[in-house]
Design an enzyme around this catalytic site. Sequence first.
Site: not given
Length: 404
Positions: A53, A56, A80, A233, A243, A283
Amino acid sequence: MMSDKMVKISEKLKGNVARSVNPYGCRQEVINQINYVKGKGHYDGAKKALIIGGSSSYGLASRITQAFGSGADTISVAFERPVKDETMLGTAGWWNNIYFKQEAEKAGLLAKNFNGDAFTEDMKKQVIDYIKGEFGGQIDLLVYSVAAPKRSNPNNPDEVWRSQLKPIGKEVTGYNINLQENSLFEQTIEGATQEEVDATVHVMGGEDWEIWVQELKDAGVLAEGFKTILYSYIGSPVTYDFYHEGTLGKAKDAAEESSHKIQKMIDDIDGKSLISVSKAVTTKASVVIPIFPVYCIALYKVMQEKGTHETPIMHKDRLFRDMVYGNKPEFDERGRLRPDAWEQDEDTQKKTVALMKQITPENFNTDLTAYSTFRKEFMQINGFEVDGVNNDSVDYDEITKLRP
């Protein structure tokens, strides 16, 4: 010399999804991130890094800090979309890979890009064969930074798991942002089914991370002292429904379990498996998480005023420079690295929550918040609104000759 085939480009959004890209802006953004890392000086980090990954956001930032902070040769695996025609100039990640490779090779570094599905056995075999044949035989760092919408069951390819951004056990209503319309709107998201929770864990948890490490180890391509890291996160209680306590939170809990399994796999090579809890950043994924963008525009305002706001490259360079390879690690009671401490600061959270309560559809796009920062950072992901880049067209013949 430019060709006569100049293609006009402009910002195009559909809701919170970018439908256009500025390749020249992507090039400048990559260079800007490289220059940021160079400005911080050298550190002793990885020498041979694989980033799953890496095209980006946090993955790209991780690759840049290894290459230009530590002098590492790097491999990236990412899925991509290339240039299709003059109306579809590919994805930003496609161009990030191309321009990163250009800059890395100028610096005398190896930079290999694999474009395809990281979840597949074929991709894992291609990467392992490359490491053995052309990359020196071993890697000392694996970064797993994947945000994917779906994954096929490796034991039954006909079964496809799809990740969901949903709360669990309840429906939740709150404000979200429409970047296309520059508007704030109320949104209600229904609770996830158990099947959706399980599917999200399969896609966004640590199952594939475990498979990568196991197959790399079985192939004998992990160096002594090998490190691997996955990004998690937690954030603020105001985002927990979507989340930390939602479907993505369940996936991150599963990733921590995977980290413990991986640690046992690599104990015999003095390896280290790490979970790093990241801060909130802009993002492609974060802008479509309900309520999260509203939290961001409040958080960014508070952190800007405190001088602690970070973009992905600032955050990941600090993580690797100071914590993973430096002498300033910050671990919590569960053994997770916590570079998100600036976001979790008690005063920062108190002020952010208070500011969120003041945000309305009438005032969100004012100096009360950091909406302008949030939107600009999103556009910069796609090569627009990049300082010093003002082109409204690209040389189609020139860019289509470039390969990642």
